[in-house]
Design a protein around this motif. Structure first.
Motif, PDB file in Angstrom:
ATOM      1  N   TRP A   9      39.547  91.112  69.365  1.00 57.85           N
ATOM      2  CA  TRP A   9      40.322  92.181  70.002  1.00 57.85           C
ATOM      3  C   TRP A   9      39.600  93.519  69.949  1.00 57.85           C
ATOM      4  CZ3 TRP A   9      43.564  90.275  73.190  1.00 57.85           C
ATOM      5  CH2 TRP A   9      44.139  89.025  72.917  1.00 57.85           C
ATOM      6  N   TYR A  34      38.523  94.336  78.253  1.00 57.07           N
ATOM      7  CA  TYR A  34      38.543  94.384  79.732  1.00 57.07           C
ATOM      8  C   TYR A  34      39.956  94.688  80.226  1.00 57.07           C
ATOM      9  CZ  TYR A  34      40.257  89.626  79.029  1.00 57.07           C
ATOM     10  OH  TYR A  34      40.981  88.547  78.615  1.00 57.07           O
ATOM     11  N   CYS A  49      47.217  88.982  74.735  1.00 64.29           N
ATOM     12  CA  CYS A  49      47.363  87.661  74.129  1.00 64.29           C
ATOM     13  C   CYS A  49      48.198  86.797  75.072  1.00 64.29           C
ATOM     14  CB  CYS A  49      48.030  87.758  72.769  1.00 64.29           C
ATOM     15  SG  CYS A  49      49.688  88.436  72.803  1.00 64.29           S
ATOM     16  N   ILE A  89      22.569  82.357  85.356  1.00 66.43           N
ATOM     17  CA  ILE A  89      22.491  82.446  86.816  1.00 66.43           C
ATOM     18  C   ILE A  89      21.150  83.081  87.174  1.00 66.43           C
ATOM     19  CG2 ILE A  89      23.548  83.397  88.913  1.00 66.43           C
ATOM     20  CD1 ILE A  89      26.191  83.536  87.334  1.00 66.43           C
ATOM     21  N   GLY A 121      33.568  84.103  87.493  1.00 73.09           N
ATOM     22  CA  GLY A 121      34.292  83.377  86.450  1.00 73.09           C
ATOM     23  C   GLY A 121      35.793  83.520  86.603  1.00 73.09           C
ATOM     24  N   THR A 122      36.479  82.398  86.502  1.00 78.29           N
ATOM     25  CA  THR A 122      37.941  82.402  86.652  1.00 78.29           C
ATOM     26  C   THR A 122      38.608  81.661  85.496  1.00 78.29           C
ATOM     27  OG1 THR A 122      37.684  80.507  88.135  1.00 78.29           O
ATOM     28  CG2 THR A 122      37.986  82.652  89.171  1.00 78.29           C
ATOM     29  N   SER A 178      39.783  85.228  80.979  1.00 81.60           N
ATOM     30  CA  SER A 178      39.334  86.624  81.090  1.00 81.60           C
ATOM     31  C   SER A 178      39.299  87.060  82.552  1.00 81.60           C
ATOM     32  CB  SER A 178      37.939  86.795  80.476  1.00 81.60           C
ATOM     33  OG  SER A 178      37.915  86.342  79.158  1.00 81.60           O
ATOM     34  N   GLY A 179      38.747  86.195  83.416  1.00 75.89           N
ATOM     35  CA  GLY A 179      38.694  86.514  84.840  1.00 75.89           C
ATOM     36  C   GLY A 179      40.105  86.633  85.406  1.00 75.89           C
ATOM     37  N   ARG A 188      33.719  78.988  90.277  1.00 79.28           N
ATOM     38  CA  ARG A 188      33.068  77.676  90.229  1.00 79.28           C
ATOM     39  C   ARG A 188      34.127  76.574  90.074  1.00 79.28           C
ATOM     40  NH1 ARG A 188      28.155  76.885  86.204  1.00 79.28           N
ATOM     41  NH2 ARG A 188      29.786  76.852  84.596  1.00 79.28           N
ATOM     42  N   ARG A 222      31.589  75.915  94.781  1.00 73.43           N
ATOM     43  CA  ARG A 222      31.331  74.488  95.029  1.00 73.43           C
ATOM     44  C   ARG A 222      30.819  74.304  96.460  1.00 73.43           C
ATOM     45  NH1 ARG A 222      31.579  72.570  89.958  1.00 73.43           N
ATOM     46  NH2 ARG A 222      33.566  73.000  88.979  1.00 73.43           N
ATOM     47  N   ASN A 251      30.417  73.917  78.781  1.00 70.94           N
ATOM     48  CA  ASN A 251      30.090  75.119  79.552  1.00 70.94           C
ATOM     49  C   ASN A 251      28.716  75.681  79.193  1.00 70.94           C
ATOM     50  OD1 ASN A 251      30.944  75.918  76.978  1.00 70.94           O
ATOM     51  ND2 ASN A 251      31.525  77.940  77.690  1.00 70.94           N
TER      52      ASN A 251
HETATM   53  O1  N01 Z   1      35.896  81.991  79.499  1.00 68.99           O
HETATM   54  P1  N01 Z   1      36.040  80.559  80.197  1.00 68.99           P
HETATM   55  P2  N01 Z   1      36.991  83.123  79.312  1.00 68.99           P
HETATM   56  N1  N01 Z   1      28.351  80.406  87.444  1.00 68.99           N
HETATM   57  O2  N01 Z   1      34.940  79.746  79.657  1.00 68.99           O
HETATM   58  C1  N01 Z   1      32.742  80.423  84.918  1.00 68.99           C
HETATM   59  C2  N01 Z   1      40.353  82.729  75.307  1.00 68.99           C
HETATM   60  N2  N01 Z   1      40.901  83.894  75.960  1.00 68.99           N
HETATM   61  O3  N01 Z   1      36.344  84.276  78.693  1.00 68.99           O
HETATM   62  O4  N01 Z   1      34.900  76.456  84.598  1.00 68.99           O
HETATM   63  C3  N01 Z   1      29.595  80.530  87.888  1.00 68.99           C
HETATM   64  O5  N01 Z   1      37.395  80.049  80.091  1.00 68.99           O
HETATM   65  C4  N01 Z   1      33.423  79.205  84.440  1.00 68.99           C
HETATM   66  O6  N01 Z   1      33.352  78.183  85.407  1.00 68.99           O
HETATM   67  P3  N01 Z   1      33.459  76.635  84.941  1.00 68.99           P
HETATM   68  C5  N01 Z   1      40.976  81.499  75.918  1.00 68.99           C
HETATM   69  O7  N01 Z   1      41.073  80.518  74.960  1.00 68.99           O
HETATM   70  C6  N01 Z   1      42.180  84.165  75.709  1.00 68.99           C
HETATM   71  O8  N01 Z   1      37.749  83.356  80.560  1.00 68.99           O
HETATM   72  O9  N01 Z   1      32.551  76.501  83.756  1.00 68.99           O
HETATM   73  N3  N01 Z   1      30.671  80.523  87.103  1.00 68.99           N
HETATM   74  C7  N01 Z   1      34.820  79.746  84.203  1.00 68.99           C
HETATM   75  O10 N01 Z   1      35.527  79.869  85.387  1.00 68.99           O
HETATM   76  C8  N01 Z   1      39.975  81.166  76.979  1.00 68.99           C
HETATM   77  O11 N01 Z   1      40.034  79.849  77.436  1.00 68.99           O
HETATM   78  C9  N01 Z   1      42.769  85.182  76.339  1.00 68.99           C
HETATM   79  O12 N01 Z   1      33.014  75.878  86.113  1.00 68.99           O
HETATM   80  C10 N01 Z   1      30.461  80.391  85.796  1.00 68.99           C
HETATM   81  C11 N01 Z   1      34.532  81.130  83.658  1.00 68.99           C
HETATM   82  O13 N01 Z   1      33.227  81.462  84.094  1.00 68.99           O
HETATM   83  C12 N01 Z   1      38.711  81.508  76.287  1.00 68.99           C
HETATM   84  O14 N01 Z   1      38.989  82.688  75.558  1.00 68.99           O
HETATM   85  C13 N01 Z   1      42.065  85.965  77.228  1.00 68.99           C
HETATM   86  C14 N01 Z   1      29.178  80.270  85.261  1.00 68.99           C
HETATM   87  C15 N01 Z   1      34.524  81.170  82.153  1.00 68.99           C
HETATM   88  O15 N01 Z   1      35.799  80.870  81.705  1.00 68.99           O
HETATM   89  C16 N01 Z   1      37.543  81.757  77.189  1.00 68.99           C
HETATM   90  O16 N01 Z   1      37.996  82.477  78.318  1.00 68.99           O
HETATM   91  C17 N01 Z   1      40.740  85.676  77.449  1.00 68.99           C
HETATM   92  C18 N01 Z   1      28.103  80.281  86.153  1.00 68.99           C
HETATM   93  N4  N01 Z   1      26.846  80.150  85.723  1.00 68.99           N
HETATM   94  C19 N01 Z   1      40.167  84.641  76.809  1.00 68.99           C
HETATM   95  N5  N01 Z   1      29.287  80.150  83.928  1.00 68.99           N
HETATM   96  C20 N01 Z   1      44.182  85.430  76.077  1.00 68.99           C
HETATM   97  O17 N01 Z   1      44.676  85.483  74.984  1.00 68.99           O
HETATM   98  C21 N01 Z   1      30.598  80.192  83.644  1.00 68.99           C
HETATM   99  N6  N01 Z   1      31.304  80.345  84.779  1.00 68.99           N
HETATM  100  C22 N01 Z   1      45.012  85.511  77.230  1.00 68.99           C
END
Ligand code: N01
Length: 867
Positions: free
Chosen positions: A49, A54, A59, A155, A187-188, A191-192, A211, A354, A501
């Motif tokens: 935290w 961002y 949470c 990338i 990224g979705t 966080s995204g 992706r 994709r 990942n």
């Molecule tokens: O990371 P992620 P995050 N080219 O790994 C994409 C916790 N969290 O930071 O699915 C293009 O989930 C990747 O695509 P793909 C929570 O546990 C909690 O968002 O690998 N795209 C994906 O879409 C969470 O699950 C909270 O095909 C690329 C994205 O980037 C964990 O942290 C808030 C790529 C990564 O998503 C991680 O979340 C935030 C590339 N080369 C996080 N590489 C809360 O409490 C990666 N991607 C709400």
């Protein structure tokens, strides 16, 4: 460059990380009166935290639950403002906790630990920090977080972009202003999905590069949930206790509604309620089987896709946003606020990678095969090297100088996710192999910290200086973690849970999916069994009770729990008629087993009368005759019929591709020994003689049976060899009864508590055969002549009283040259392998049986093999 180590300090413990886990660990260590220092590379408390600032970061566990519970006064003094708190509020909370307990004085901020070396002589860790300090400490505790090391952007051209670059996981403290800018988000994940709606409010143009489409449901943020507040108000301790002993670390009632059998109305009602509630553990609890059964999972997934299609106006964009390549829940689902709605804004564009992959990042923007995009800012929301990243990044070398990175090169290996062999006195908080990211982290953190503190207290009392898991205990736990994973859909997804990942990272489910409650139970049992699986040493010597804490397959354990909860009377206290009725009642409520091509019933005329049979023909081509398998059901010669083993027969038919003829034989006590055995032999003769009429291939006949059915199957083989045939190509004996000796070790170990008990086996024998007959080879085939018996597959289950006689039979057959395949049903009981559709972990064993049957018919054994 690191400064040279200069200042030396002696401490009891060093903790790395000042987030939720590090702060509470410090609090507990101080309570124990230990000297301790916490290091964190951040400028303040907060851990994840601190860094993840961002826009939109919140949470996604309700604040009623995403909070410390160790200090009731703290709970009174702090009130969360929302159901899901923002990152600044959570950071304020952690600062408040640190100040309230005066924790900062033992924390060194902006200081990373650069290396840790075990000194075997001193039995201490040598820690060096980036500020040039060297510290000797007894305990080294890694509170480094599960999602703290950002995944480097993999990338092409990532370093070339000339505009502003942001990482959600390292957001600038002064914030970012996107007003009027052309912004890309890559990224979705969570966080995204959290940041995109807010970035869209400022940007003049927002392009999202997706992706993998992700499942997300609306968070419905607002005040903390009234029902939870009410429960907390009425009974805070009870609520927290329920959370600690729940599956996910939040008190919810696990449903027993199965998606596959629920009516459409029930499915819809349950889903809509979860959608409206906006809680992660709610949407994961629509159906009891959605995490293990693809068909059930598809129901939830499709309902979410329907919602996405109803929100997003452009059909092409909607379809691209619909996740279709993974089961719901196998990648971390998200909670959002207006995420899908954002794509209805005219200045927001989705690029489906994709269809239109990124070729390269350029100085101006992002290039795809169809289009070059110009941007002022690129936001990477590309995730983390989860769970192991921070642990292996810390340069830790253990007992033999081996680094954690080297030890875990093929995947992490831990005991309880808390420790790893070769690294004495190193504790990991929420490490791989613990529930961690699959649970409410705050509950799991408190449990780990409490366990570690309790362990250190016990060591002090018992005058131990070091603790380390044994390799047996560790490999046993690793196996259990993977067994739990294997019965779920999780391993099918390319998720960060699986390490998928990060290019090159070993593919393994990193967290423990057996549940917070089951995990806590295991940790507690380890302690109550004298730190089972740990070796502890001190000036007065070493103590180690070696062993594996969980050897049973998780779904087998669940079945045993369910059976125990039903409180049924022990079968050996019933009459044969009542025992049969009980067995029929339980058979009526289980899943039916797989579809096969055709099922027909008939009768076999044998000298003693007509024996009913049921024939199963495979559905798959080729048309035409098939090999035949004559199958005999289990039930101690007393119970069972054509229905009792129906799902298993379907499964055998489907897996073997053979026509399976299940034969009902005469039962005891009405027809005692040797009636069942003689019936079996007569049935085999009749099936062989009528092979063509039954759709079989003459001369291609095997026998199979489970338990007492396996007993008469192999007796039939002995009789066929001696009494002029027929030729039998092979025998499959699932947990067979082959002897009446009940003194073997497996009887001693497994004779109570695993459904087939010693008492029940005695009851079976008493119904079937007089003591004087029990050594007769037609009752105890282990004592018969085994020469010339057909190739054999024997299944021996770990928790079966009959295990050792099955193994003895395999060895005896091998001794006379019979080809034998001994299939170990690891972690299974006498009954569990046969529970088709209930015990998923039995499937690999049944696959082995299917392969053995196919093999009997594919390769004709040579005469030498048979002799
Ligand atoms: O990371 P992620 P995050 N080219 O790994 C994409 C916790 N969290 O930071 O699915 C293009 O989930 C990747 O695509 P793909 C929570 O546990 C909690 O968002 O690998 N795209 C994906 O879409 C969470 O699950 C909270 O095909 C690329 C994205 O980037 C964990 O942290 C808030 C790529 C990564 O998503 C991680 O979340 C935030 C590339 N080369 C996080 N590489 C809360 O409490 C990666 N991607 C709400």
């Amino acid at each position: 460059m690191n400064k040279p180590a200069s200042v030396r300090e002696q401490l009891d413990a060093v903790v790395v990380g000042a987030g939720f886990s590090g702060l509470y660990m410090l609090y507990r260590l101080r309570q124990l009166g230990l000297s301790v220092k916490v290091f964190d590379s951040a400028g303040d408390v907060g851990g994840t935290w601190y860094w993840n600032r961002y826009p939109g970061a919140r949470c996604d566990i309700p604040t009623t639950d995403y909070t410390y519970s160790f200090d009731p006064e703290l709970e009174k003094e702090w009130t969360w403002s929302e159901k899901y708190a923002t990152q600044p509020e959570i950071l304020d909370y952690l600062r408040f906790v640190a100040d309230r307990h005066g924790l900062r004085s033992d924390i060194e901020f902006s200081t990373s630990v650069t290396s840790a070396r075990w000194d075997e002589q001193e039995k201490r860790w040598r820690i060096t920090t980036g500020r040039g300090k060297e510290i000797r400490c007894r305990y080294y505790i890694m509170a480094t977080g599960c999602l703290s090391i950002p995944k480097p952007p993999d990338i092409e051209g990532a370093g070339r972009f000339a505009g502003q670059v942001y990482f959600t996981s390292r957001w600038p403290h002064e914030g970012a202003d996107f007003t009027g800018q052309r912004v890309a988000v890559i990224g979705t994940g969570s966080s995204g999905i959290q940041s995109i709606p807010l970035i869209a409010r400022q940007a003049s143009r927002l392009t999202v590069f997706q992706r993998t489409a992700n499942f997300s449901i609306p968070a419905h943020n607002g005040p903390a949930p009234a029902d939870r507040l009410k429960r907390l108000g009425e009974d805070r301790d009870g609520y927290r206790h329920a959370a600690r002993w729940s599956r996910g670390g939040i008190p919810i009632e696990p449903t027993d509604v199965l998606g596959v059998t629920a009516s459409e109305a029930v499915r819809r009602e349950r889903f809509e309620a979860a959608w409206a509630q906006g809680e992660l553990f709610g949407i994961l609890n629509v159906f009891a089987d959605q995490g293990v059964n693809p068909a059930s999972n598809d129901i939830v997934a499709e309902m979410i896709r329907e919602k996405i299609r109803s929100i997003v106006k452009d059909p092409g964009t909607a379809e691209a946003l619909c996740p279709k390549d993974h089961y719901f829940g196998t990648k971390r689902p998200c909670l959002d606020t207006g995420y899908f709605e954002t794509y209805n804004l005219p200045h927001v564009l989705l690029v489906d990678l994709r269809k239109q992959p990124i070729i390269s990042i350029t100085e101006e923007g992002i290039e795809t095969p169809d289009e070059s995009f110009g941007f002022d800012a690129i936001v990477y929301a590309t995730g983390f090297d989860a769970m192991t990243g921070a642990l292996v990044a810390a340069d830790v070398a253990g007992r033999d100088g081996l680094s954690l990175k080297e030890k875990w090169a093929t995947g992490p290996s831990t005991y309880l996710g808390l420790m790893t062999a070769g690294f004495p006195n190193v504790f990991m908080l929420t490490g791989p192999g613990s529930p961690s990211v699959l649970s409410n982290m705050t509950v799991s953190i408190e449990q780990h910290v409490d366990w570690v503190a309790g362990c250190l207290e016990d060591m002090r009392e018992e005058r131990f200086e070091t603790i380390e898991p044994t390799s047996l205990a560790e490999s046993g736990w690793d196996q259990h973690v993977q067994d739990c994973a294997a019965i779920t859909l999780h391993p099918t997804a390319n998720s960060w849970y699986m390490g998928a990942n990060v290019p090159g990272k070993p593919r393994v489910l990193l967290p423990y999916i057996g549940g917070v409650n089951a995990y806590r139970q295991a940790c507690d049992e380890v302690v109550s069994q004298g730190y089972l699986g740990f070796r502890r040493t001190g000036p007065e010597g070493a103590r180690c009770r070696d062993g594996v804490i969980r050897r049973m397959q998780p779904d087998v354990a669940m079945v045993l729990d369910l059976v125990a909860a039903m409180g049924m009377p022990p079968m050996d206290t019933l009459s044969a008629a009542d025992a049969r009725a009980l067995m029929a009642a339980t058979a009526a409520i289980r899943p039916p087993g797989p579809e096969v091509g055709e099922v027909t019933d008939g009768v076999i005329p044998v000298p003693a009368g007509d024996l009913p049979y049921r024939l199963y023909r495979p559905a798959v081509p080729p048309e035409g005759p098939r090999p035949l398998v004559v199958y005999f059901h289990g039930g101690g010669w007393v119970l069972g019929n054509l229905d009792s083993d129906d799902p298993l027969c379907r499964d055998l038919c489907q897996r073997s591709g053979a026509v399976v003829v299940s034969v009902n034989y005469r039962h005891a006590p009405e027809a005692r020994f040797p009636a069942a055995a003689l019936d079996a032999f007569a049935a085999v003769q009749w099936v062989d003689a009528n092979a063509i009429e039954l759709g079989g291939i003459p001369g291609q006949l095997a026998v199979a049976g489970w338990s007492a059915g396996a007993n008469i199957a192999t007796v039939a083989c002995q009789l066929a060899r001696d009494d002029g045939g027929p030729h039998i190509s092979g025998q499959v004996l699932i947990c067979p009864v082959v002897d009446s000796d009940m003194t073997r070790l497996s009887y001693q170990k497994n004779g109570d508590g695993y459904i087939l008990t010693t008492a029940l086996m005695r009851w079976f024998w008493d119904h079937y055969a007089d003591p004087a007959d029990r050594a007769d080879p037609r009752a105890a085939p282990l004592h018969g002549n085994l020469d010339g018996l057909p190739p054999t597959c024997i299944v021996a289950a770990d928790f079966d009283p009959l295990r050792d006689e099955g193994v003895a039979y395999a060895r005896a057959l091998e001794d006379v040259g019979v080809p034998v395949r001994l299939a170990r049903a690891r972690g299974h009981t006498h009954t569990s392998v046969t529970m088709v559709g209930v015990v998923i972990s039995g499937a690999p064993v049944r696959a082995e049986i299917g392969a053995a049957l196919r093999n009997f018919f594919a390769v004709r054994p040579t005469t030498e093999q048979i002799e």
